[in-house]
Structure formats: C-alpha cells, structure tokens
Write a protein that holds these residues in place. Sequence first.
Motif, PDB file in Angstrom:
ATOM      1  N   ALA A   1       2.352   0.903 -11.210  1.00  7.98           N
ATOM      2  CA  ALA A   1       3.186  -0.301 -11.174  1.00  7.98           C
ATOM      3  C   ALA A   1       4.649   0.059 -11.424  1.00  7.98           C
ATOM      4  N   GLU A   2       4.881   1.053 -12.299  1.00  5.91           N
ATOM      5  CA  GLU A   2       6.255   1.507 -12.534  1.00  5.91           C
ATOM      6  C   GLU A   2       6.855   2.133 -11.274  1.00  5.91           C
ATOM      7  N   GLY A   3       6.055   2.978 -10.612  1.00  2.00           N
ATOM      8  CA  GLY A   3       6.537   3.622  -9.390  1.00  2.00           C
ATOM      9  C   GLY A   3       6.844   2.582  -8.316  1.00  2.00           C
ATOM     10  N   TYR A   4       5.962   1.604  -8.239  1.00  2.00           N
ATOM     11  CA  TYR A   4       6.147   0.499  -7.285  1.00  2.00           C
ATOM     12  C   TYR A   4       7.460  -0.219  -7.592  1.00  2.00           C
ATOM     13  N   ALA A   5       7.674  -0.519  -8.868  1.00  2.00           N
ATOM     14  CA  ALA A   5       8.873  -1.263  -9.272  1.00  2.00           C
ATOM     15  C   ALA A   5      10.145  -0.457  -8.994  1.00  2.00           C
TER      16      ALA A   5
ATOM     17  N   ALA B   1       3.405   8.069  -7.854  1.00  2.00           N
ATOM     18  CA  ALA B   1       3.413   8.309  -6.408  1.00  2.00           C
ATOM     19  C   ALA B   1       2.457   7.351  -5.700  1.00  2.00           C
ATOM     20  N   VAL B   2       1.311   7.079  -6.327  1.00  2.00           N
ATOM     21  CA  VAL B   2       0.363   6.109  -5.763  1.00  2.00           C
ATOM     22  C   VAL B   2       1.063   4.757  -5.592  1.00  2.00           C
ATOM     23  N   GLY B   3       1.767   4.325  -6.638  1.00  2.00           N
ATOM     24  CA  GLY B   3       2.470   3.047  -6.574  1.00  2.00           C
ATOM     25  C   GLY B   3       3.564   3.033  -5.512  1.00  2.00           C
ATOM     26  N   VAL B   4       4.301   4.124  -5.421  1.00  2.00           N
ATOM     27  CA  VAL B   4       5.377   4.208  -4.426  1.00  2.00           C
ATOM     28  C   VAL B   4       4.793   4.149  -3.016  1.00  2.00           C
ATOM     29  N   GLN B   5       3.686   4.873  -2.819  1.00  2.00           N
ATOM     30  CA  GLN B   5       3.102   4.912  -1.474  1.00  2.00           C
ATOM     31  C   GLN B   5       2.524   3.548  -1.084  1.00  2.00           C
ATOM     32  N   VAL B   6       2.008   2.807  -2.046  1.00  2.00           N
ATOM     33  CA  VAL B   6       1.511   1.453  -1.750  1.00  2.00           C
ATOM     34  C   VAL B   6       2.671   0.582  -1.262  1.00  2.00           C
ATOM     35  N   ALA B   7       3.839   0.751  -1.911  1.00  3.56           N
ATOM     36  CA  ALA B   7       4.998  -0.058  -1.533  1.00  3.56           C
ATOM     37  C   ALA B   7       5.602   0.415  -0.206  1.00  3.56           C
ATOM     38  N   HIS B   8       5.470   1.706   0.090  1.00  5.59           N
ATOM     39  CA  HIS B   8       6.085   2.273   1.289  1.00  5.59           C
ATOM     40  C   HIS B   8       5.043   3.098   2.039  1.00  5.59           C
TER      41      HIS B   8
END
Lengths: 180, 591
Positions: free
Chosen positions: B65-69, B436-443
């Motif tokens: 969630a932090e990576g996503y944010a 990285a999981v969160g970032v990849q979900v967002a992008h």
Amino acid sequence: MNQPASAYFIEDRHDPNETHTLSVLVQNEPGVLARVIGLFSGRGYNIESLTVSETESQKHLSRITIVTTGTPMVIEQIKHQLDRMIPVYRVVDMTQTKRSIERELAMVKVRGQGEHRVEALRLADAFRARVIDATTESFVFEITGNTDKINQYIDLMRPLGLVEVSRTGVAAIGRGPEGM
Amino acid sequence: MSDKSHDPNQMTGAAMIVRALIDHGVTDIFGYPGGAVLPIYDEIFQQSEVQHILVRHEQGAGHAAEGYARSTGKPGVALVTSGPGATNMVTPLTDALMDSIPLVCISGQVPTHLIGNDAFQECDTVGITRPCTKHNWLVRDVNDLAKVLHEAFYVATSGRPGPVLVDVPKDVQFATGTYHPPRKSDVHRSYAPRVKGDATQIRKAVALLANAKRPVIYSGGGVINSGPEATKLLRELVEVTGFPITSTLMGLGAYPASGKNWLGMLGMHGTYEANMTMHDCDVMLCVGARFDDRITGRVDAFSPGSKKIHIDIDPSSINKNIRVDVPIIGDCGNILGDILQVFKAETKKPDIKAWWQQIAQWRARNSLYYRKSNEVILPQHAIQSLFEATRGRDTYITTEVGQHQMWAAQFFGFEEPHRWMTSGGLGTMGYGLPAAVGVQVAHPDSLVIDIAGDASVQMTMQEMSTAVQYELPIKIFILNNQYMGMVRQWQQLLHGNRLSHSYSEALPDFVKLAEAYGGVGIQVHKPGDLDGAIQEMISVKRPVLFDCRVAALENCFPMIPSGKAHNEMLLPEQANDEATAKAFAGGKALV
C-alpha cells in the motif's frame, strides 16, 4: 570530544532546563489523554504535573494542564508536537504569557498530640489551610495555592507528624478578560 | 417515518467500508482475511469496483500500500484482521509515519462486548498503533462509521500525509446503520493544517536569496508529497535563480538527476560536492526536508556560516534539530510559487559564478569513484548497468535497506518524482519487494524493479507468491554479497572487523527459489555477462529474482564518519585501512 564508535552522533547538550506550564484544549474523546501522555513518554519529555478534566461538557472539550521541564528548544518541540495532534484545539504556554495564575489543591494528613497538634493548627492558620477532617489524634488540612506554597506547607508539617498527602496537580488560567 | 429498507444509505458496517472506499476513489486494496474481517471480505466478494490483492503476510500488505501510494500520490489502503493481523501492520504503519506516506489501514476487531476480555485474536490495536499513526479510531457504533472513514481519508492525505488506522469490531461490521457520502463536517474542527505561507516570511526569504553569494537549495520528500505543482515550481526556481540543488534520500527525482544544477544526494553517503556546498553555503533554502541526523552529521558543525530558510507544512519540524533563521510554515507548492513571484520582481539578481567554480573543484574530486574489475561485479557497476539498461523506459525503483539502497541512490539517476520508493526514516529491511508489488498494481505496464540485498529480500520473500498470483512482473535485482553489507561495513570500520552475525551462512539458491514460486530466476557472476542478463530480466514478462553476485567486501563511500561534519567526509580514494582507522578512531562502542 571522544566519540564512541557508533552509527549515531552522540552529543552532550548543555542548554539549561526551564519549567513551563502548558494549557492544552482538547476534544474529549476516548484515548485523548493516552495520546498526550504517550507523546511525552514516547519522545522522552518530562511531566512534572498533569491535571485534566472536562471543562465544557456540551462541546466535549477538556482542558489539560501540563507542567514540564526541558531546554527552550525541547519546550518549543513539545508545544508543536501537541498542537499537531488531531484532537488538540489549542496549546498555550502559560509561562511564556507571563500573565497566568496557577493553583494546586492538596489534602494533608497530620497525626500527633499535644504541642505538635497546636503548632499544626497555628501553621494551618498562617497558610490559610482549612481543617476538613479531625479526630483526637489527627487532622486533614485542605490547602490551595501555587506549587511552592504547598511544598513549603508540607515541609513544615513533616516534623509535626505528616502521614500522607494527596495533590491535584496544577491548574492554570490566564489573567484578564480573554479566554485561551 | 420512511421505509428504511428502501433507503439506499441503510447498510451494514461492512458494506459501508466498501462503499466509502469507492467514494474515495480507491480501486485497489491490499489485505489478508481473518475471523474479525470476514463480513468485509464477504462484501468485497460481491462487488467489482475495488480490486483486492491478497498478500502473504500483513506486513506485505502495508508496504505494498505504501508503494502504491508513493508511486501514485493517492492514499494506499490495507485491510487486516484483528490481533496478529493488526500487530503485523505495526512496521508498515511506522514506516509510513516516518516517511509521511498517506496510508489508510482498516483492521477488524473482536466484537465490542468481548473487547478487554482477552478474546481470541484480540489486541489493543488502537493502543498499539497510537504512536505509529497520524491518528486512529476505534468505531463502537455503526452510525459513526461513515464519518470516521471519511475523516480517516482526509487526515491521511492532508497536511503532512501519514498513516491512519480505523479499528472496526465485528459486531459493528454486521450492524445496520446510515451511511453518508464524504462531506466537510466529517473532520475534527481541531484539525486544520496550514497551507499558505506567511507573506512577511516569504519576503525575508527572498531578500536572503537575492543577496546570496554561496546559496544552496536542499529539497526533500515534502516536495514530492506536495504534488506535481511543487515539483514544477522547484525546477522553475532552480532555473530562475541558477542555484545549485541537492536533495535528501526521500526527495530524489523532484529535480532531475541530469539537470545541470544537480549536486547529487547529500548526507552520510551523499556526494562530496553536495555536502561541501551545504557546509560552506551562506544561504540555505530547505524545502520539505527535516534536517534528519543522517543529513546533518555533527549538529554543532552543520553549515556554520549560513542563514537558513526552512519551508515545512509541519511546525514541529521547525527548529527540531537545527535552528533556522526564516521558518515558513505551509505547503511547499504554495510557498515556492510565492517565493518565485517575489523573486522575479526583485531587481537584484545574485551573481554566483565564483561559487559554481568552487563547486566544480569539489565535483572534480569524483567522490563516487570505484575501481571496476573484469573478474568480479562491483555493486556500483551493477546499478550503473541497470540504470543504463532502463534509461528512457517507464521505470519505477524500490529498494530494501542497506548498502544496495545507498548505491542505488548514488548511481541510479531519477528524472521524475514518484519513481523512487525507499524506506528512509524507519530503514525497514524487507520494504522493497512488497512495495514493488504495490507499485506494479498501480502501474501494470511499467517496469518495476526492487533493488535488493540478499539479506533484506529474505524478510518479505513470501510476497513473490503474490506477484506470481496477480501476474505482476516485478524484477527483484539482488546485489548478493552474502553479507548484511551495511552491518558488515560498520563492523569493519567501527568494531575491529569482528563480523558478528553479519554473514549469511546458508543463503537459498535464488534461481531455484524463483522457480519454486513460479517466477524466473537469473544468476550472474561475471561482469561480462551482466548487461545481457539485465536485458533478459527486462524482457521477461514474469516476476524475476535476479541473483547478481557482487564483490563481497565492497564498502559504501563516500561517507561522513560518526561525530564528524560535512567537510570531514571520507572519500573512496582515501579509504585505505590507515585513514579509515584514523577517521573512526574512538572508544569502544556504546550504542
């Protein structure tokens, strides 16, 4: 300075400590006092005295009076750290305003007979302490005043048979017509 | 009385939670089910607007969630159960608090009548998370739930962003009550962060800047948190003034690394030119940074001759570590705009040619120098190769914590904000992979790389399974030196090279491990094979564990030794055994 090998920069700070009285107006909601106290313990600040009670029940406002010590930089930090908490409305440094009145109430139990009893009553009169409970061998005095006055009174009672003391902590309010 | 059964705002607490997520524009959440959140999971099952990513450990949900944010500028959302679910969130919540990341965590709690009873999977969640959230709530009445949820999103994303937690007992999730959409009155009247800077202070700041002879701009994560406008204005300010700019670890990307005024990162492992510029400057403009101890070095010797301007939205950051001359409280986007406006109207423009000549001399020291080898891969070389291979691509980088993190900050150039996700304040090993999981979900279509160390990556390795499940092609680029490198470096420099428990005796075979998870494993030993292997990693559209075997005993330089000032940096060419021993001379370790 002989620095121990460390990942942190270890420094001695030499600023003198000051004592400040802070009035904090907060939303009276569950956990608010724990938040304030947790801030002090978590960041290593001192609490010399703490007084808290709801002051405006319709608006759910509580007023917390905290007496704390620290260097001027730490005192500044404490105020900002308090002020940024979500349920805190206002923080006023009563010491800095130099226009505040501080009072504390203490109940002082003294046990003794004969001359000690007479002396205790005489001193109570001098300090405007009231007798609120009495037996043939004890008194409970109620005394109101600033912290120094109460400390002084307690010191005087010690040789006269002081048994125990219950104190409220400091409450403070600003002089003049304005509220905080 | 109206017929409540037809009122669309009548719903269960569990339904309110999903509805509030939708109303706040949340499309993806990260979580792990359990007894105390089953009603919420039941609601999630019956809708399709919010996608739920099932992690393998709640800490992974928090970091994802932090990576996503951080990569989107939107709040990250995590959903966990009571007890261990909530306690496993403590690390990501603290991490988000230290790095000012907007995070909304919803936790289940045992039913209200069991609270305080030591019930199964009960813990005092609001008590435990009080010091590691910006604010938290325990909701005891379903009719308070909508208000609290809306307030939670507002608090997390406004002012100085941070994590919040809403603890919802199971009976409140089952109970039916009235929902309302977000509205202004949902927020504590006592919470009103200041965004506009004081005009007098701004004029004072501009007067200092306009008369500066040796200025520097020192920017931080606050610029990125403030949003794209702040980044734009910061770049414009650098352009208009011609001032040199350095940044904290958190602020990388706000000013492009290819920009001509860029000095590199400052601080303990910052560049020589950045730290010398900070030390010798006469006017320092700090934008959205907080004079952290990794930045300042010895506080009483920090930039002794400068006037300091400090822009921060959080008044408690002002004068916390370093006394400043002109504090300006407010949103840095706003304030940078005002400063620019006043500065442009100023007739006097600073002449700093001599200052740039001085800086050029410091630059010439080439403080990021390292000896390349044909036999063994140097970690710095690996990151440079990775940077070259990804140049021009749509790339996001996360990291774990340690030497690899510092090398990534030194050798990977960031051109844009929101591209660099690293645990700065808390220094959480195990952050990078789930982030990285969160970032990849967002992008989903971007290249997302976790620059990792062999020790850190094992702390949250289980999230490889999440990546495989959701077909998230994250690349885990492991600089494998078989040590906890930064621990080993400190032990070598400070503790007589007694390498107490910093060697990983039994590392897994990362290639087999990747395959066991259903991902792809790549291993490379020789410098000559590196570029090809990196190309292979990038072209694979599946999660990859890239086991890059690097020189085991390489140290991260330059560095400011403990108790030293910015102008006492230890440079790589000086870092022979004797000089190192001298720089670190001191008593036995006490901390």
